[in-house]
Design an enzyme around this catalytic site. Structure first.
Site, mmCIF file in Angstrom:
data_model
loop_
_atom_site.group_PDB
_atom_site.id
_atom_site.type_symbol
_atom_site.label_atom_id
_atom_site.label_comp_id
_atom_site.label_asym_id
_atom_site.label_seq_id
_atom_site.Cartn_x
_atom_site.Cartn_y
_atom_site.Cartn_z
ATOM 1 C CD GLU A 203 -1.881 1.693 2.801
ATOM 2 O OE1 GLU A 203 -1.624 0.919 3.744
ATOM 3 O OE2 GLU A 203 -2.194 2.882 2.966
ATOM 4 C CG ASP B 266 -0.019 7.029 -0.990
ATOM 5 O OD1 ASP B 266 -1.095 7.591 -1.224
ATOM 6 O OD2 ASP B 266 0.958 7.617 -0.503
ATOM 7 C CG ASP C 33 -5.447 1.290 4.104
ATOM 8 O OD1 ASP C 33 -5.256 2.472 3.752
ATOM 9 O OD2 ASP C 33 -5.444 0.931 5.293
ATOM 10 C CD GLU D 236 -3.682 4.510 -0.742
ATOM 11 O OE1 GLU D 236 -3.692 5.735 -0.886
ATOM 12 O OE2 GLU D 236 -3.396 3.968 0.345
#
Lengths: 233, 233
Positions: free
Chosen positions: A48, A52, A121, A124
Site C-alpha cells: 500500500e 499510494d 488501503d 492502493e
C-alpha cells in the site's frame, strides 16, 4: 479467495497476475495473518505504501498534461480530491474489491469489509501489486478505466471551479470562444441578485444567478456543464 | 543563464535537454516572469507539482525494494526524511542549482537564491522537467547519483533506528548473524546504566551504553555503523 480474485481480474479487467503471492498480500489484512500464524503470510501495508506513491504520480501526470492552463494550486486541489480515502474507497467498491479482502474474524464482525479506510488501503495495495507485477502500462490502463472517466462525470468538480471545468470540457477538441454576459441585476442593495448567461461560439448554453457576478458565472457554467454532460450520454 | 545551465548539466551529469524552454521554466521564479512581461515566460510551479510526485514514487520504490523487511511505518518515516525541504534544498545546493535560478530583483535582494524553500522547489521542478524531457531512466540515473548514496552516508539515520540500519548494512551481501549481548548493568536503581556489545558472525563490532537495554543496543549499533562506514572509506 485468491484464485477467485485472479479469475475475476482476468474476466473483468483482462489482468493476469504472475505473482499470486503478491496479489494475495495486497488483499490480506494483518488480522487475517494473525489468525493464520503457520502460513507465514504477509499483509498489505508495505505494498500500500508503494501503491499510494504510484497513484500520486500517475494522477499528477494525467492532470498535468490534460489541464495545461491549470495553475499549481488548482492542480494540487484537484489531485487531493482524486487521491483520497473517499475516492479510493468508492473505486474499490465499484471494482468489487471488498468481496476479496482476507480479514480476521473480529474485523469481519466489526464490519471492516465496508470500512472506507480499509477499502482505500486495499485499492492502493492492489495498484502497488499491479505496478510491481505488470509494470506501469498495466496500471495506466486500469486507472484510465476506473479513475479518469470520473473527471468527465463531474466527481471532482468541487475541487476545480466550474468555469475552469467548462473551459477544459469545451476546448478539448479545439478553440471555442466562451463568453459570460450579465443579463440583469435585481434584488435589493443589501441582497443583490445577478443573472448571467454563458455562450460558446455565440450559442447560449447555460444561465445562472448568484449574489455576485462571479457566483452567477459559476452557476451558469455549472448549468452548462450538466447540460453538456447530459447530452453526451 | 539557461545555455550555461544546459552546458553545466551536460558536463556534470551527462544530461542533454531536448526542450530547453521546459528547462528554463523549471529554473524560473514568478518574480522573474513578472519583471519580463513581454517574454511570455512560464515559472516553475506546475513542473514542481509533477516533480514532487516523481520523487515520491521513485524514492518509495527504491526503499521498498532495498529494505524488504522494513514495515510500512518505518518506510514512511524514512521517505519523509528523504523527500522533504531540508534534504532537497541541500541536494540543490550540492548540484549548484542555486547559481542558475532566474529571480526578480526584489527576490534577489531578499536573498531568495539561498532560501531552502525555493531551492527545494527548484530541485523538484528540475526533476519534473527531466522526467518530461528524458523519461524515467534519466531521473533514476540522476537520483542514484544525488540522493541514494546519502543513505549509506548516514544522512537519514535519524529516521530509521540504528539496529535496522546496521542489519541492512551488514546483510546486503548475504546472511550475517548479528547478536546483541548484555555485558553489565550498573548505576543505581533509579538511574540504571546498561552496557551492551554487538557482534557480527561472532566478531564484536561495537559497544554502547544506555538507560535501558534497548537504548544500549541502539547505541552499540550506532557505534558499529560509524566504524563500518569509516572502514569502508
Amino acid at each position: 479467495m485468491i484464485s477467485e480474485l485472479q479469475a475475476y481480474l482476468q474476466a473483468e479487467f483482462g489482468i493476469h497476475f504472475q505473482d499470486t503471492a503478491l496479489l494475495a498480500e495486497a488483499f490480506t489484512q494483518a488480522s487475517y495473518v494473525n489468525e493464520h500464524p503457520k502460513e507465514h503470510l504477509k499483509y498489505y501495508e508495505r505494498i500500500e505504501f508503494l501503491g499510494d506513491a504510484v497513484l500520486q504520480l500517475f494522477v499528477s501526470e494525467y492532470i498535468y498534461q490534460r489541464f495545461p492552463e491549470l495553475p499549481q494550486g488548482k492542480l494540487t486541489r484537484l489531485r487531493a480530491a482524486m487521491v483520497c480515502e473517499d475516492s479510493f474507497s468508492k473505486f474499490a467498491l465499484e471494482c468489487h474489491f471488498d468481496q476479496y479482502i482476507r480479514l480476521g474474524r473480529g474485523e469481519e464482525m466489526a464490519g471492516a469489509r465496508k470500512r472506507p479506510s480499509l477499502l482505500c488501503d486495499i485499492f492502493e495495495a492492489f495498484i502497488g501489486a499491479l505496478y510491481l507485477d505488470q509494470g506501469r502500462a498495466a496500471v495506466e490502463k486500469f486507472i484510465h478505466r476506473v479513475i479518469f472517466p470520473k473527471l468527465d462525470q463531474g466527481w471532482f468538480d468541487h475541487a476545480v471551479d466550474a468555469k475552469t471545468t467548462l473551459q477544459e470540457f469545451l476546448q478539448r477538441n479545439g478553440d471555442v470562444q466562451i463568453v459570460y454576459h450579465l443579463l440583469k441585476e435585481s434584488g435589493s442593495e443589501n441582497e443583490p441578485v445577478f443573472t448571467v448567461n454563458v455562450s460558446a461560439n455565440g450559442q447560449v448554453i447555460g444561465q445562472g444567478t448568484g449574489s455576485s457576478k462571479k457566483h452567477a458565472e459559476m452557476a451558469a457554467a455549472q448549468v452548462a456543464l450538466e447540460a453538456l454532460r447530459h447530452t453526451k450520454k
